[in-house]
Design an enzyme around this catalytic site. Structure first.
Site, short mmCIF file in Angstrom:
data_model
loop_
_atom_site.label_atom_id
_atom_site.label_comp_id
_atom_site.label_asym_id
_atom_site.label_seq_id
_atom_site.Cartn_x
_atom_site.Cartn_y
_atom_site.Cartn_z
N ASP A 152 0.87 -1.17 0.00
CA ASP A 152 0.00 0.00 0.00
C ASP A 152 0.92 1.23 0.00
OD1 ASP A 152 -2.24 1.73 0.88
OD2 ASP A 152 -1.09 1.75 2.74
N ASP A 154 0.11 5.16 1.13
CA ASP A 154 0.05 6.04 2.31
C ASP A 154 0.08 5.24 3.61
OD1 ASP A 154 -1.14 7.46 0.02
OD2 ASP A 154 -1.45 9.06 1.47
N ASP A 160 1.20 9.63 5.55
CA ASP A 160 -0.05 9.97 4.87
C ASP A 160 0.10 11.22 4.00
OD1 ASP A 160 -2.62 9.49 4.20
OD2 ASP A 160 -3.52 10.32 6.03
N THR A 188 -1.97 0.96 -4.71
CA THR A 188 -2.45 2.12 -3.96
C THR A 188 -3.82 2.56 -4.44
OG1 THR A 188 -2.01 4.47 -3.52
CG2 THR A 188 -1.09 3.60 -5.55
N ASP A 344 -9.79 11.77 4.52
CA ASP A 344 -10.78 11.86 3.45
C ASP A 344 -11.55 10.54 3.35
OD1 ASP A 344 -8.73 10.25 2.50
OD2 ASP A 344 -7.98 11.73 1.07
N LYS A 352 -8.64 -3.62 -3.62
CA LYS A 352 -7.25 -4.12 -3.71
C LYS A 352 -7.17 -5.62 -3.98
CE LYS A 352 -5.03 -0.28 -1.50
NZ LYS A 352 -3.99 0.25 -0.61
N ASP A 376 -1.72 -0.89 5.82
CA ASP A 376 -2.03 -0.37 7.16
C ASP A 376 -3.52 -0.40 7.46
OD1 ASP A 376 -2.21 1.87 5.15
OD2 ASP A 376 -3.07 2.89 6.89
P1 IMP Z 1 -3.26 4.17 -0.17
O1 IMP Z 1 -3.07 4.18 1.30
O2 IMP Z 1 -1.95 4.12 -0.91
O3 IMP Z 1 -4.22 3.15 -0.65
O4 IMP Z 1 -3.83 5.62 -0.57
C1 IMP Z 1 -5.03 6.12 0.00
C2 IMP Z 1 -5.07 7.62 -0.14
O5 IMP Z 1 -4.86 8.02 -1.50
C3 IMP Z 1 -6.41 8.20 0.21
O6 IMP Z 1 -6.56 8.40 1.59
C4 IMP Z 1 -6.43 9.51 -0.56
O7 IMP Z 1 -5.93 10.56 0.24
C5 IMP Z 1 -5.47 9.30 -1.73
N1 IMP Z 1 -6.17 9.25 -3.04
C6 IMP Z 1 -5.85 10.01 -4.10
N2 IMP Z 1 -6.65 9.73 -5.14
C7 IMP Z 1 -7.51 8.76 -4.74
C8 IMP Z 1 -8.56 8.06 -5.41
O8 IMP Z 1 -8.87 8.26 -6.59
N3 IMP Z 1 -9.20 7.13 -4.66
C9 IMP Z 1 -8.87 6.87 -3.38
N4 IMP Z 1 -7.88 7.49 -2.73
C10 IMP Z 1 -7.20 8.46 -3.40
MG MG Z 2 -2.68 3.20 3.38
#
Ligand code: IMP
Ligand code: MG
Length: 426
Positions: A152, A154, A160, A188, A344, A352, A376
């Protein structure tokens, strides 16, 4: 009607992990019986209490290890079915590998001094770490050796909303995996449809630079870095010669089920999602603080500049989105996920599980048993790494530094397994 049951169970149970809670419950007894008192009257008492507690904890982890093995056997016979573990933890899902929990307990006990503690019982985090270590051990060698590890973004690879920058400590570990001929995937939710891959290249610049400058990686090994964006919507692969991200057309990697999702149905899910998010903005008086953002494959509520959305509101929105959207007929035809990203809320097409399944499919059918997803977000509702459990083994981290630590462990176990395999060969 908001019953007490609904408040206590239905609306909160998704925040707990029943397997971890159940193991925590098992370790409470030895803690009470052996760790309790702080008044040591005789020399040696302290060591004795710690040794007693350690022995009992280890026994518990060994018993749970047997139950997991039994469940694996049952799964082969009759699906997730009716194993003893399933009877005790009804929400438990499928396992892909055995988990050497007793050995993992000893490793974590040395680091976290669990059995030396007198006042604080084994915690959720202690048990999460033991499970992670056991999973890393299980994937270090032999027939189950990891072939694909997905991460993943963030909170797992970077903090984040931040990026993976040159010099970040985690980069060296990811290079270590590539050197061991393991595919590295970033799966992601962040969805950027632009086929130039510019946004992903920016957010992962430290990794791309690290890979291209690494003298030990051939162009072929460099191209074992893949990025799956928007959960399961955009695939990019690193070109090991030029260092650029190459956009891969959907038909080359999407699993057959995903190719049945029509554009009209996708738009319908997002239209319903957008309407619902607007309603929630109004209901929760958030219009001044937050706004809706619609993309090609997602729609989200994000805070306006210098504002934030209260945690309770994020949770309320995500639970409503899940609840309302899943009852729509179109949700039977197209999968979506709704999750709380910490600041958000997003409704994305697919999840996923499809991201990981598609990578496995694209890489010549790598099996779930040889795949690991590190993330996470593993609460059962409103968290987007949870679904990856259906397609892969998982490790649950709480920060990028935990990701670094578990990768150090994994690389050490792989070296160790390789040495042992070489000794047997010669
Ligand atoms: P991950 O933890 O890598 O899965 O990323 C999640 C974060 O990506 C979310 O909390 C958003 O802040 C950011 N994000 C940016 N664009 C998108 C989208 O199109 N869908 C969902 N999350 C997005
Ligand atoms: Mg994450």
């Amino acid at each position: 009607m908001t019953t007490r049951y609904r408040v206590e169970y239905a609306l909160k149970s998704h925040r707990r992990d029943s397997f971890i809670e159940w193991i925590k419950g098992l370790t409470a007894t030895p803690f009470v019986l052996h760790a309790g008192s702080n008044n040591f009257f005789k020399i040696g008492d302290e060591s004795k209490y710690a040794a007693d507690a350690r022995r009992k904890y280890a026994e518990i982890f060994s018993d749970v290890e047997d139950l997991v093995r039994e469940q694996l056997y049952d799964q082969q016979l009759s699906g997730v079915g009716s194993s003893r573990l399933k009877q005790m933890v009804p929400s438990i899902g499928a396992f892909f590998t055995p988990l050497p929990l007793e050995r993992a307990f000893y490793v974590q006990d040395e680091k976290r001094a669990i059995s030396n503690r007198r006042m604080v019982a084994p915690s959720f985090n202690d048990i999460r770490m033991i499970l992670n270590t056991a999973q890393a051990m299980a994937l270090s060698g032999g027939a189950d050796k990891a072939q694909l590890i997905t991460f993943d973004g963030d909170v797992t690879l970077y903090n984040d909303g931040e990026s993976l920058l040159p010099g970040d400590e985690i980069v060296a570990r990811l290079l270590g995996l590539l050197r061991k001929h393991i595919y590295v995937g970033v799966v992601t939710a962040a969805g950027y449809p632009d086929p130039s891959g510019k946004m992903y290249a920016e957010r992962l610049s430290g990794l791309l630079e690290g890979i291209m400058n690494c003298p030990f990686l051939t162009p072929e090994l460099r191209s074992n870095l893949l990025i799956m964006g928007g959960e399961c919507n955009y695939l990019f692969r690193l070109d090991g010669e030029t260092g650029e991200l190459r956009f891969i057309p959907r038909e080359e990697w999407a699993i057959p089920q995903m190719l049945e999702w029509t554009e009209a149905d996708i738009v319908e899910v997002l239209d319903h999602g957008e309407k619902l998010l607007f309603k929630m903005l109004e209901r929760l008086n958030l219009s001044a603080r937050a706004t809706i953002y619609r993309k090609q494959r997602s729609v989200g509520i994000i805070p306006r500049a210098k504002n934030s959305i209260p945690r309770e509101a994020l949770e309320e929105i995500v639970l409503n989105a899940q609840h309302v959207l899943q009852t729509l007929p179109v949700s039977q035809r197209v999968y979506f996920c709704a999750f709380n990203g910490g600041s958000d809320v997003w409704i994305d097409i697919g999840d996923k599980r499809y991201g990981v399944l598609s990578l496995q499919h694209y890489l010549n059918n790598i099996q779930p048993v040889r795949t690991l997803h590190v993330g996470d977000q593993f609460a059962s509702i409103g968290a987007n790494d949870f679904k990856a459990r259906l397609a892969a083994n998982t490790v649950w981290v709480a920060s990028p530094s935990e990701t670094r630590e578990i990768l150090d462990e994994l690389l050490e176990y792989i070296d160790d397994a390789e040495q042992r395999e070489n000794q047997i060969r010669f």
